[in-house]
Design a protein around this motif. Structure first.
Motif, PDB file in Angstrom:
ATOM      1  N   GLN A   1       0.835  -1.203   0.000  1.00 50.74           N
ATOM      2  CA  GLN A   1       0.000   0.000   0.000  1.00 50.74           C
ATOM      3  C   GLN A   1       0.872   1.255   0.000  1.00 50.74           C
ATOM      4  OE1 GLN A   1      -3.630   0.156  -0.049  1.00 50.74           O
ATOM      5  NE2 GLN A   1      -2.941   2.147  -0.744  1.00 50.74           N
ATOM      6  N   ALA A   2       1.938   1.245   0.790  1.00 47.88           N
ATOM      7  CA  ALA A   2       2.844   2.393   0.832  1.00 47.88           C
ATOM      8  C   ALA A   2       3.509   2.604  -0.526  1.00 47.88           C
ATOM      9  CB  ALA A   2       3.894   2.190   1.913  1.00 47.88           C
ATOM     10  N   LEU A   3       3.972   1.523  -1.151  1.00 45.07           N
ATOM     11  CA  LEU A   3       4.597   1.630  -2.466  1.00 45.07           C
ATOM     12  C   LEU A   3       3.592   2.087  -3.506  1.00 45.07           C
ATOM     13  CD1 LEU A   3       6.975   1.270  -4.400  1.00 45.07           C
ATOM     14  CD2 LEU A   3       6.376  -1.162  -4.566  1.00 45.07           C
ATOM     15  N   PHE A   4       2.370   1.570  -3.442  1.00 45.06           N
ATOM     16  CA  PHE A   4       1.330   1.958  -4.389  1.00 45.06           C
ATOM     17  C   PHE A   4       1.021   3.453  -4.264  1.00 45.06           C
ATOM     18  CE2 PHE A   4      -3.078   2.428  -5.789  1.00 45.06           C
ATOM     19  CZ  PHE A   4      -3.000   1.851  -7.048  1.00 45.06           C
ATOM     20  N   ASP A   5       0.904   3.928  -3.032  1.00 44.74           N
ATOM     21  CA  ASP A   5       0.636   5.355  -2.809  1.00 44.74           C
ATOM     22  C   ASP A   5       1.773   6.222  -3.352  1.00 44.74           C
ATOM     23  OD1 ASP A   5      -1.744   4.642  -1.606  1.00 44.74           O
ATOM     24  OD2 ASP A   5      -0.982   4.894   0.449  1.00 44.74           O
ATOM     25  N   LEU A   6       3.006   5.809  -3.076  1.00 44.09           N
ATOM     26  CA  LEU A   6       4.167   6.565  -3.562  1.00 44.09           C
ATOM     27  C   LEU A   6       4.232   6.554  -5.090  1.00 44.09           C
ATOM     28  CD1 LEU A   6       6.817   8.092  -3.015  1.00 44.09           C
ATOM     29  CD2 LEU A   6       7.948   5.866  -2.905  1.00 44.09           C
ATOM     30  N   ALA A   7       4.056   5.383  -5.674  1.00 42.55           N
ATOM     31  CA  ALA A   7       4.099   5.272  -7.129  1.00 42.55           C
ATOM     32  C   ALA A   7       2.962   6.074  -7.763  1.00 42.55           C
ATOM     33  CB  ALA A   7       4.013   3.803  -7.559  1.00 42.55           C
ATOM     34  N   GLY A   8       1.820   6.110  -7.120  1.00 40.98           N
ATOM     35  CA  GLY A   8       0.700   6.912  -7.618  1.00 40.98           C
ATOM     36  C   GLY A   8       1.013   8.394  -7.575  1.00 40.98           C
ATOM     37  N   ASP A   9       1.612   8.840  -6.484  1.00 43.86           N
ATOM     38  CA  ASP A   9       1.995  10.249  -6.369  1.00 43.86           C
ATOM     39  C   ASP A   9       3.000  10.641  -7.447  1.00 43.86           C
ATOM     40  OD1 ASP A   9       0.339  10.468  -4.181  1.00 43.86           O
ATOM     41  OD2 ASP A   9       1.962  10.399  -2.691  1.00 43.86           O
ATOM     42  N   GLU A  10       3.895   9.704  -7.770  1.00 43.81           N
ATOM     43  CA  GLU A  10       4.927   9.972  -8.774  1.00 43.81           C
ATOM     44  C   GLU A  10       4.470   9.593 -10.184  1.00 43.81           C
ATOM     45  OE1 GLU A  10       8.341   7.812  -7.414  1.00 43.81           O
ATOM     46  OE2 GLU A  10       8.713   9.208  -5.760  1.00 43.81           O
ATOM     47  N   LYS A  11       3.234   9.113 -10.313  1.00 43.23           N
ATOM     48  CA  LYS A  11       2.664   8.674 -11.595  1.00 43.23           C
ATOM     49  C   LYS A  11       3.537   7.604 -12.256  1.00 43.23           C
ATOM     50  CE  LYS A  11       0.103  12.934 -12.377  1.00 43.23           C
ATOM     51  NZ  LYS A  11      -0.652  12.737 -11.174  1.00 43.23           N
ATOM     52  N   ARG A  12       3.948   6.639 -11.439  1.00 41.38           N
ATOM     53  CA  ARG A  12       4.826   5.567 -11.920  1.00 41.38           C
ATOM     54  C   ARG A  12       4.258   4.176 -11.642  1.00 41.38           C
ATOM     55  NH1 ARG A  12      10.742   7.869 -10.069  1.00 41.38           N
ATOM     56  NH2 ARG A  12      10.829   9.522 -11.621  1.00 41.38           N
ATOM     57  N   ILE A  13       2.968   4.071 -11.422  1.00 40.30           N
ATOM     58  CA  ILE A  13       2.388   2.762 -11.089  1.00 40.30           C
ATOM     59  C   ILE A  13       2.670   1.723 -12.171  1.00 40.30           C
ATOM     60  CG2 ILE A  13       0.220   1.499 -10.708  1.00 40.30           C
ATOM     61  CD1 ILE A  13      -0.759   3.937  -9.130  1.00 40.30           C
ATOM     62  N   PRO A  14       2.456   2.017 -13.464  1.00 41.90           N
ATOM     63  CA  PRO A  14       2.734   0.975 -14.474  1.00 41.90           C
ATOM     64  C   PRO A  14       4.204   0.534 -14.498  1.00 41.90           C
ATOM     65  CG  PRO A  14       1.391   2.735 -15.408  1.00 41.90           C
ATOM     66  CD  PRO A  14       1.836   3.204 -14.065  1.00 41.90           C
ATOM     67  N   ALA A  15       5.121   1.480 -14.319  1.00 44.80           N
ATOM     68  CA  ALA A  15       6.545   1.133 -14.339  1.00 44.80           C
ATOM     69  C   ALA A  15       6.909   0.269 -13.134  1.00 44.80           C
ATOM     70  CB  ALA A  15       7.396   2.396 -14.363  1.00 44.80           C
ATOM     71  N   VAL A  16       6.418   0.642 -11.960  1.00 46.64           N
ATOM     72  CA  VAL A  16       6.698  -0.139 -10.752  1.00 46.64           C
ATOM     73  C   VAL A  16       6.063  -1.522 -10.860  1.00 46.64           C
ATOM     74  CG1 VAL A  16       6.305  -0.272  -8.255  1.00 46.64           C
ATOM     75  CG2 VAL A  16       7.008   1.901  -9.289  1.00 46.64           C
ATOM     76  N   GLU A  17       4.855  -1.571 -11.397  1.00 47.99           N
ATOM     77  CA  GLU A  17       4.191  -2.860 -11.558  1.00 47.99           C
ATOM     78  C   GLU A  17       4.973  -3.769 -12.514  1.00 47.99           C
ATOM     79  OE1 GLU A  17      -0.259  -4.684 -12.253  1.00 47.99           O
ATOM     80  OE2 GLU A  17       0.164  -2.681 -13.000  1.00 47.99           O
ATOM     81  N   ALA A  18       5.499  -3.209 -13.581  1.00 49.23           N
ATOM     82  CA  ALA A  18       6.304  -4.001 -14.523  1.00 49.23           C
ATOM     83  C   ALA A  18       7.577  -4.506 -13.847  1.00 49.23           C
ATOM     84  CB  ALA A  18       6.646  -3.165 -15.754  1.00 49.23           C
ATOM     85  N   ASP A  19       8.215  -3.649 -13.059  1.00 49.50           N
ATOM     86  CA  ASP A  19       9.418  -4.065 -12.326  1.00 49.50           C
ATOM     87  C   ASP A  19       9.105  -5.217 -11.380  1.00 49.50           C
ATOM     88  OD1 ASP A  19      10.797  -2.002 -13.581  1.00 49.50           O
ATOM     89  OD2 ASP A  19      10.789  -0.678 -11.822  1.00 49.50           O
ATOM     90  N   LEU A  20       8.018  -5.074 -10.631  1.00 54.53           N
ATOM     91  CA  LEU A  20       7.650  -6.105  -9.663  1.00 54.53           C
ATOM     92  C   LEU A  20       7.253  -7.405 -10.354  1.00 54.53           C
ATOM     93  CD1 LEU A  20       5.679  -4.069  -6.975  1.00 54.53           C
ATOM     94  CD2 LEU A  20       8.058  -4.837  -6.907  1.00 54.53           C
ATOM     95  N   SER A  21       6.632  -7.299 -11.519  1.00 58.50           N
ATOM     96  CA  SER A  21       6.267  -8.494 -12.272  1.00 58.50           C
ATOM     97  C   SER A  21       7.514  -9.256 -12.713  1.00 58.50           C
ATOM     98  CB  SER A  21       5.419  -8.107 -13.477  1.00 58.50           C
ATOM     99  OG  SER A  21       5.101  -9.247 -14.226  1.00 58.50           O
TER     100      SER A  21
END
Length: 184
Positions: free
Chosen positions: A16-36
């Motif tokens: 949840q913390a990472l999702f919130d941070l990635a959302g603030d930075e507009k990087r959710i798709p990039a972070v999700e790809a990294d985690l995948s």
């Protein structure tokens, strides 16, 4: 058992913390790809699984290992910093749970639903396509399917969507039959 539950709670909080941070930075798709890609690496590498879960490695070793992976894979800076924080806080063992929880959060934000499918053998492309269509019809939403092979189920499949588990495995059917025979 309580320790597994605690790990899941920790994984969900960090996700949840990472999702919130990635959302603030507009990087959710990039972070999700990294985690995948990291999920795939964890599944494919016994050494990585040992590094994450073994108490024989200290937090510094785990942090260096995850930093090396992030650098080699050219992960987004947000993902790389998060992996360092996770390791430094002594929570590297929770990384698989974090990845799963992050994927669920991201799917929910997109209006999709994530489904984990466990099979005894890998699915063919036609089987995966048919399963996706059946899940789409049953759930009313586009499923994001992650598959895992577990030969212990013998045949059939298990589908986990949220907290619901649909078990059509041969092992569970044999267990039910065995239980019924014992009662007779």
């Amino acid at each position: 058992m309580a320790e597994d539950s605690n790990l899941s709670n920790v994984g969900a909080r960090y996700a949840q913390a990472l999702f919130d941070l990635a959302g603030d930075e507009k990087r959710i798709p990039a972070v999700e790809a990294d985690l995948s890609s990291l999920r795939t690496a964890i599944a494919d590498s016994r050494d990585l699984r040992v590094l994450l879960s073994s108490p024989a490695f200290g937090v510094e070793d785990k942090a260096r290992g995850l930093a090396g992976i992030a650098a080699k894979a050219k992960f987004n800076p947000t993902t790389a910093k998060f992996l360092g924080l996770l390791a430094t806080n002594g929570r590297a063992a929770a990384l698989p749970e974090v990845i799963t929880a992050f994927a669920k959060l991201s799917a929910a934000a997109r209006g999709a639903v994530s489904a984990e499918v466990i099979t005894a053998t890998p699915l063919s492309a036609a089987q995966a396509k048919g399963l996706a269509a059946a899940l789409r019809q049953a759930l009313g939403k586009d499923p994001e399917i992650t598959t895992r092979v577990d030969p212990a189920i013998l045949g059939g499949l298990k589908v986990k969507v949220g907290s619901r588990l649909f078990d059509a495995s041969l092992k569970s059917k044999l267990d039910s039959l065995k239980f019924a025979l014992k009662r007779a």
